[in-house]
Scaffold this motif. Structure first.
Motif, PDB file in Angstrom:
ATOM      1  N   ALA A 144     -10.337   6.237   8.032  1.00  0.00           N
ATOM      2  CA  ALA A 144     -10.207   6.068   6.503  1.00  0.00           C
ATOM      3  C   ALA A 144      -8.431   6.504   6.480  1.00  0.00           C
ATOM      4  CB  ALA A 144     -10.586   7.303   5.784  1.00  0.00           C
ATOM      5  N   LEU A 145      -7.869   5.816   5.430  1.00  0.00           N
ATOM      6  CA  LEU A 145      -6.522   5.830   4.985  1.00  0.00           C
ATOM      7  C   LEU A 145      -6.773   6.432   3.275  1.00  0.00           C
ATOM      8  CD1 LEU A 145      -4.832   3.002   6.351  1.00  0.00           C
ATOM      9  CD2 LEU A 145      -4.487   5.417   7.131  1.00  0.00           C
ATOM     10  N   ILE A 146      -6.085   7.488   3.267  1.00  0.00           N
ATOM     11  CA  ILE A 146      -5.978   7.841   1.628  1.00  0.00           C
ATOM     12  C   ILE A 146      -4.498   7.732   1.132  1.00  0.00           C
ATOM     13  CG2 ILE A 146      -6.532   9.882   0.078  1.00  0.00           C
ATOM     14  CD1 ILE A 146      -8.234  11.122   2.064  1.00  0.00           C
ATOM     15  N   TYR A 147      -4.281   7.031   0.287  1.00  0.00           N
ATOM     16  CA  TYR A 147      -3.162   6.486  -0.101  1.00  0.00           C
ATOM     17  C   TYR A 147      -2.546   6.611  -1.513  1.00  0.00           C
ATOM     18  CZ  TYR A 147      -5.400   2.321  -1.929  1.00  0.00           C
ATOM     19  OH  TYR A 147      -6.377   1.733  -2.648  1.00  0.00           O
ATOM     20  N   PRO A 148      -1.433   6.754  -1.965  1.00  0.00           N
ATOM     21  CA  PRO A 148      -1.122   6.928  -3.466  1.00  0.00           C
ATOM     22  C   PRO A 148      -1.622   5.763  -4.565  1.00  0.00           C
ATOM     23  CG  PRO A 148       0.589   7.654  -2.028  1.00  0.00           C
ATOM     24  CD  PRO A 148      -0.268   7.074  -1.085  1.00  0.00           C
ATOM     25  N   ALA A 149      -2.240   6.127  -5.449  1.00  0.00           N
ATOM     26  CA  ALA A 149      -2.588   5.147  -6.406  1.00  0.00           C
ATOM     27  C   ALA A 149      -1.385   4.393  -7.072  1.00  0.00           C
ATOM     28  CB  ALA A 149      -3.763   5.386  -7.273  1.00  0.00           C
ATOM     29  N   ARG A 150      -1.507   3.384  -7.574  1.00  0.00           N
ATOM     30  CA  ARG A 150      -0.468   2.579  -8.469  1.00  0.00           C
ATOM     31  C   ARG A 150      -0.365   3.258  -9.866  1.00  0.00           C
ATOM     32  NH1 ARG A 150       1.469  -2.505  -7.997  1.00  0.00           N
ATOM     33  NH2 ARG A 150       0.855  -2.868 -10.229  1.00  0.00           N
ATOM     34  N   GLY A 151       0.710   3.451 -10.402  1.00  0.00           N
ATOM     35  CA  GLY A 151       0.797   3.632 -11.794  1.00  0.00           C
ATOM     36  C   GLY A 151       0.907   4.919 -12.113  1.00  0.00           C
ATOM     37  N   MET A 152       1.121   5.827 -10.887  1.00  0.00           N
ATOM     38  CA  MET A 152       1.094   7.303 -11.333  1.00  0.00           C
ATOM     39  C   MET A 152       2.063   7.907 -12.232  1.00  0.00           C
ATOM     40  SD  MET A 152       0.048   8.938  -7.658  1.00  0.00           S
ATOM     41  CE  MET A 152       0.889  10.406  -8.199  1.00  0.00           C
ATOM     42  N   ALA A 153       3.274   7.083 -12.142  1.00  0.00           N
ATOM     43  CA  ALA A 153       4.425   7.390 -13.243  1.00  0.00           C
ATOM     44  C   ALA A 153       3.872   8.063 -14.579  1.00  0.00           C
ATOM     45  CB  ALA A 153       5.415   6.632 -13.022  1.00  0.00           C
ATOM     46  N   GLY A 154       3.135   7.143 -15.060  1.00  0.00           N
ATOM     47  CA  GLY A 154       2.606   7.267 -16.439  1.00  0.00           C
ATOM     48  C   GLY A 154       1.262   8.075 -16.444  1.00  0.00           C
ATOM     49  N   LEU A 155       0.977   8.738 -15.404  1.00  0.00           N
ATOM     50  CA  LEU A 155      -0.529   9.480 -15.575  1.00  0.00           C
ATOM     51  C   LEU A 155      -0.872  10.488 -16.475  1.00  0.00           C
ATOM     52  CD1 LEU A 155      -3.563   9.671 -14.638  1.00  0.00           C
ATOM     53  CD2 LEU A 155      -2.592  11.022 -12.760  1.00  0.00           C
ATOM     54  N   TRP A 156       0.256  11.661 -16.417  1.00  0.00           N
ATOM     55  CA  TRP A 156       0.064  12.792 -17.297  1.00  0.00           C
ATOM     56  C   TRP A 156       0.716  12.613 -18.522  1.00  0.00           C
ATOM     57  CZ3 TRP A 156      -3.902  14.565 -15.190  1.00  0.00           C
ATOM     58  CH2 TRP A 156      -4.096  14.675 -14.040  1.00  0.00           C
ATOM     59  N   PRO A 214       3.377  12.263  -2.014  1.00  0.00           N
ATOM     60  CA  PRO A 214       3.974  11.033  -1.642  1.00  0.00           C
ATOM     61  C   PRO A 214       3.399  10.562  -0.311  1.00  0.00           C
ATOM     62  CG  PRO A 214       5.416  12.244  -1.215  1.00  0.00           C
ATOM     63  CD  PRO A 214       4.421  13.214  -1.901  1.00  0.00           C
ATOM     64  N   ASP A 215       2.315  11.071   0.123  1.00  0.00           N
ATOM     65  CA  ASP A 215       1.771  10.948   1.564  1.00  0.00           C
ATOM     66  C   ASP A 215       0.792   9.805   1.774  1.00  0.00           C
ATOM     67  OD1 ASP A 215       3.573  12.905   2.255  1.00  0.00           O
ATOM     68  OD2 ASP A 215       1.912  14.458   1.913  1.00  0.00           O
ATOM     69  N   VAL A 216       0.534   9.496   2.903  1.00  0.00           N
ATOM     70  CA  VAL A 216      -0.713   8.831   3.293  1.00  0.00           C
ATOM     71  C   VAL A 216      -1.372   9.631   4.429  1.00  0.00           C
ATOM     72  CG1 VAL A 216      -1.711   6.797   4.699  1.00  0.00           C
ATOM     73  CG2 VAL A 216       0.328   6.454   2.913  1.00  0.00           C
ATOM     74  N   VAL A 217      -2.630  10.000   4.073  1.00  0.00           N
ATOM     75  CA  VAL A 217      -3.461  10.810   4.991  1.00  0.00           C
ATOM     76  C   VAL A 217      -4.540   9.803   5.551  1.00  0.00           C
ATOM     77  CG1 VAL A 217      -5.088  12.527   5.280  1.00  0.00           C
ATOM     78  CG2 VAL A 217      -3.160  12.636   3.484  1.00  0.00           C
ATOM     79  N   SER A 218      -4.576   9.895   7.104  1.00  0.00           N
ATOM     80  CA  SER A 218      -5.374   9.307   7.960  1.00  0.00           C
ATOM     81  C   SER A 218      -6.286  10.047   8.616  1.00  0.00           C
ATOM     82  CB  SER A 218      -4.531   8.372   8.747  1.00  0.00           C
ATOM     83  OG  SER A 218      -3.735   9.283   9.605  1.00  0.00           O
ATOM     84  N   GLY A 219      -7.422   9.508   8.894  1.00  0.00           N
ATOM     85  CA  GLY A 219      -8.343  10.329   9.462  1.00  0.00           C
ATOM     86  C   GLY A 219      -9.327   9.321  10.474  1.00  0.00           C
ATOM     87  N   ARG A 275     -15.354  -0.516  13.592  1.00  0.00           N
ATOM     88  CA  ARG A 275     -15.702   0.307  12.536  1.00  0.00           C
ATOM     89  C   ARG A 275     -14.961   0.092  11.247  1.00  0.00           C
ATOM     90  NH1 ARG A 275     -14.591   6.021  14.374  1.00  0.00           N
ATOM     91  NH2 ARG A 275     -12.694   5.229  15.461  1.00  0.00           N
ATOM     92  N   GLY A 276     -13.987  -0.946  11.313  1.00  0.00           N
ATOM     93  CA  GLY A 276     -13.023  -1.120  10.121  1.00  0.00           C
ATOM     94  C   GLY A 276     -12.524   0.143   9.465  1.00  0.00           C
ATOM     95  N   VAL A 277     -11.848  -0.041   8.358  1.00  0.00           N
ATOM     96  CA  VAL A 277     -11.100   1.233   7.654  1.00  0.00           C
ATOM     97  C   VAL A 277     -11.760   1.606   6.371  1.00  0.00           C
ATOM     98  CG1 VAL A 277      -8.755   1.817   6.732  1.00  0.00           C
ATOM     99  CG2 VAL A 277      -8.993   0.703   9.085  1.00  0.00           C
ATOM    100  N   LEU A 278     -11.634   2.566   5.726  1.00  0.00           N
ATOM    101  CA  LEU A 278     -12.155   2.670   4.463  1.00  0.00           C
ATOM    102  C   LEU A 278     -10.838   2.947   3.798  1.00  0.00           C
ATOM    103  CD1 LEU A 278     -13.896   3.767   2.239  1.00  0.00           C
ATOM    104  CD2 LEU A 278     -13.894   5.856   3.249  1.00  0.00           C
ATOM    105  N   LEU A 279     -10.487   2.485   2.825  1.00  0.00           N
ATOM    106  CA  LEU A 279      -9.215   2.775   1.974  1.00  0.00           C
ATOM    107  C   LEU A 279      -9.601   3.462   0.394  1.00  0.00           C
ATOM    108  CD1 LEU A 279      -8.108  -1.005   2.742  1.00  0.00           C
ATOM    109  CD2 LEU A 279      -6.855   1.115   3.577  1.00  0.00           C
ATOM    110  N   MET A 280      -8.946   4.690   0.436  1.00  0.00           N
ATOM    111  CA  MET A 280      -9.133   5.187  -0.548  1.00  0.00           C
ATOM    112  C   MET A 280      -7.980   5.655  -1.370  1.00  0.00           C
ATOM    113  SD  MET A 280     -12.270   8.034   0.325  1.00  0.00           S
ATOM    114  CE  MET A 280     -11.321   8.640   1.543  1.00  0.00           C
ATOM    115  N   PRO A 281      -7.651   5.129  -2.784  1.00  0.00           N
ATOM    116  CA  PRO A 281      -6.267   5.592  -3.546  1.00  0.00           C
ATOM    117  C   PRO A 281      -6.895   7.149  -4.086  1.00  0.00           C
ATOM    118  CG  PRO A 281      -8.117   4.222  -4.782  1.00  0.00           C
ATOM    119  CD  PRO A 281      -8.593   3.973  -3.354  1.00  0.00           C
ATOM    120  N   LEU A 336       0.839  -1.299   0.097  1.00  0.00           N
ATOM    121  CA  LEU A 336      -0.103  -0.090   0.054  1.00  0.00           C
ATOM    122  C   LEU A 336       0.646   1.162  -0.082  1.00  0.00           C
ATOM    123  CD1 LEU A 336      -3.075   0.563   0.136  1.00  0.00           C
ATOM    124  CD2 LEU A 336      -2.687   1.001   2.552  1.00  0.00           C
ATOM    125  N   HIS A 337       1.920   1.214   0.691  1.00  0.00           N
ATOM    126  CA  HIS A 337       2.872   2.364   0.965  1.00  0.00           C
ATOM    127  C   HIS A 337       4.098   2.079   2.018  1.00  0.00           C
ATOM    128  CE1 HIS A 337       4.205   6.603   2.234  1.00  0.00           C
ATOM    129  NE2 HIS A 337       3.550   6.720   1.119  1.00  0.00           N
TER     130      HIS A 337
END
Length: 325
Positions: A225-237, A212-217, A200-206, A174-175
Motif C-alpha cells: 500500500a501507498l498512502i499519499y497526500p490528497a489533492r486540494g488540501m490547501a483549501g480544506l480547512w 507532506p509524506d508518503v507512507v508505504s507498507g 499483489r499489485g498496490v493499494l493507493l490510498m489518498p 502522485l507526489h
C-alpha cells in the motif's frame, strides 16, 4: 526503493479510502510539527478535545521512520469500507499476530507500559481499539464529510487520468518523491530493497493527515500500500482568502467556492465543505460556470466541477492581493 510491476500487478492496483488509517494518520500528525502546516485551523478548533486524550499508548507504536503494526490499519477490503467495519476488524485481531507486530515496532526499547501490552496482547488490542474509537469520535468524525469529499475527489481525478493514459498518467503527479518509469515505481524517500510485487499489485490510498509524506507498507500478508497526500488540501480547512474585489464581484459564498476548488469536486462535496445547502451550492455553481470560471463534467452518477484558466487567474490575483496586505 523501487517497486517492480508485472502484468498481474497492473491488474490488481486499486484505490480505496480508509477512515481507520486516516484516524491513525491524524494521531501521528499531532506529534509531528512538519505535518501541521495546512492543518493549523483544525488543530486550533480541536485543541480542547486533543488535550483531553491520552494517546501515549498509540504513540508507542508510531515511531518516527519505524515500523507501525499493520493490524492497526490493515488495507481495507473494499473501496468504501466504513469506520465501524474497520474497527470491528481491528478488534478481531489475533493476539498472537498483534504481539508479533507490536514487538517488531517496539524494538529493544520497552517501557513498563510497552511490556504490559506485550504480556497481554488481547488486552492491548482492546485498549488500542478503544483509543482509536475515541480519536475518531472526537477529532475525525465531525470533519469526515469534508475529509471524505476531498479524498473521493482525488480518486475521481486519478481514475480519469487512468482512463486517459493508464497507470503512468494516474501516478504522474502522485507526489514529488514518487516516479513511474518503465514498469517500476520509485519511492525516493523510502529506504529498503527493491521489491517485486509478485502479482499483489498496490493499494493507493489518498490521505489528508499524511501530508507532506508518503507512507508505504509491504509486510505480508497485507497487500502493498501507498498512502499519499490528497489533492486540494490547501483549501480544506479554510478556503483561500480572496481579496475584497473578488468577494465584491462574486459575493462571499461564490468567492469561497471558487477559491476553495483546488481539485474537482461535486455539489454534495462542496456543500459539506462550505456548510451550505446543496441547492444553494448548485445555484452558485451554475452562475460561476455561466461566467466562464468553472467547467463541469460527468463522472459516473455525479457531476464534478473545476476551475477554468480564467477562474484560476482570478483566484491567483485574489491571492496576490491578500499577500500584499
Amino acid at each position: 526503493m523501487r517497486l517492480e510491476f508485472g502484468a498481474d500487478d497492473l491488474l490488481r492496483c486499486r484505490f480505496a479510502i480508509s477512515p481507520l488509517c486516516e484516524t491513525h494518520e491524524a494521531v501521528r500528525m499531532l506529534r509531528r510539527g512538519s505535518r501541521h502546516g495546512y492543518h493549523r485551523p483544525w488543530l486550533w478548533r480541536t485543541r480542547a478535545a486533543v488535550a483531553g486524550l491520552d494517546l501515549s499508548e498509540l504513540w508507542l507504536f508510531m515511531p518516527d521512520g519505524g515500523y507501525i503494526p499493520d493490524f492497526l490499519g490493515p488495507p481495507p477490503a473494499t473501496s468504501d469500507t466504513s469506520f465501524e467495519q474497520e474497527l470491528a476488524r481491528l478488534r478481531a485481531t489475533d493476539p498472537g499476530l498483534a504481539r508479533e507486530e507490536m514487538a517488531r515496532s517496539l524494538g529493544r526499547a520497552r517501557s513498563s507500559r510497552a511490556r504490559r501490552m506485550l504480556d497481554d496482547p488481547e488486552w492491548a488490542v482492546r485498549r488500542l481499539a478503544d483509543l482509536t474509537e475515541r480519536v475518531w469520535t472526537e477529532l475525525v468524525a465531525p470533519a469526515w464529510p469534508r475529509l471524505s469529499a476531498l479524498l473521493e475527489a482525488d480518486i475521481a481525478y486519478r481514475s480519469r487520468k487512468l482512463a486517459e493514459g493508464g497507470l503512468e498518467r494516474a501516478l504522474a503527479d502522485l507526489h514529488t518523491s514518487v516516479r513511474w518509469s518503465e514498469g517500476s515505481l520509485t519511492l525516493r524517500n523510502s529506504r529498503g530493497p527493491d521489491r517485486d510485487l509478485r502479482g499483489r499489485g498496490v493499494l493507493l490510498m489518498p490521505s489528508v493527515f499524511v501530508w507532506p509524506d508518503v507512507v508505504s507498507g509491504f509486510a505480508p500478508p497485507w497487500q502493498p500500500a501507498l498512502i499519499y497526500p490528497a489533492r486540494g488540501m490547501a483549501g480544506l480547512w479554510e478556503p483561500m482568502a480572496a481579496r475584497r474585489e473578488l468577494v465584491g464581484l462574486l459575493g462571499a459564498n461564490r468567492a469561497a467556492i471558487l477559491a476553495g476548488l483546488d481539485g474537482p469536486a461535486s455539489t454534495t462535496a462542496l456543500a459539506h465543505r462550505h456548510g451550505l445547502a446543496p441547492s444553494t451550492v448548485s445555484a452558485h455553481l451554475s452562475v460561476l460556470r455561466d461566467a466562464g470560471l468553472l467547467d463541469s463534467r460527468r463522472d459516473g452518477y455525479q457531476v464534478l466541477y473545476e476551475r477554468t484558466p480564467l477562474g484560476e487567474a482570478l483566484v491567483r490575483r485574489g491571492a496576490r492581493g491578500r499577500d500584499r496586505r
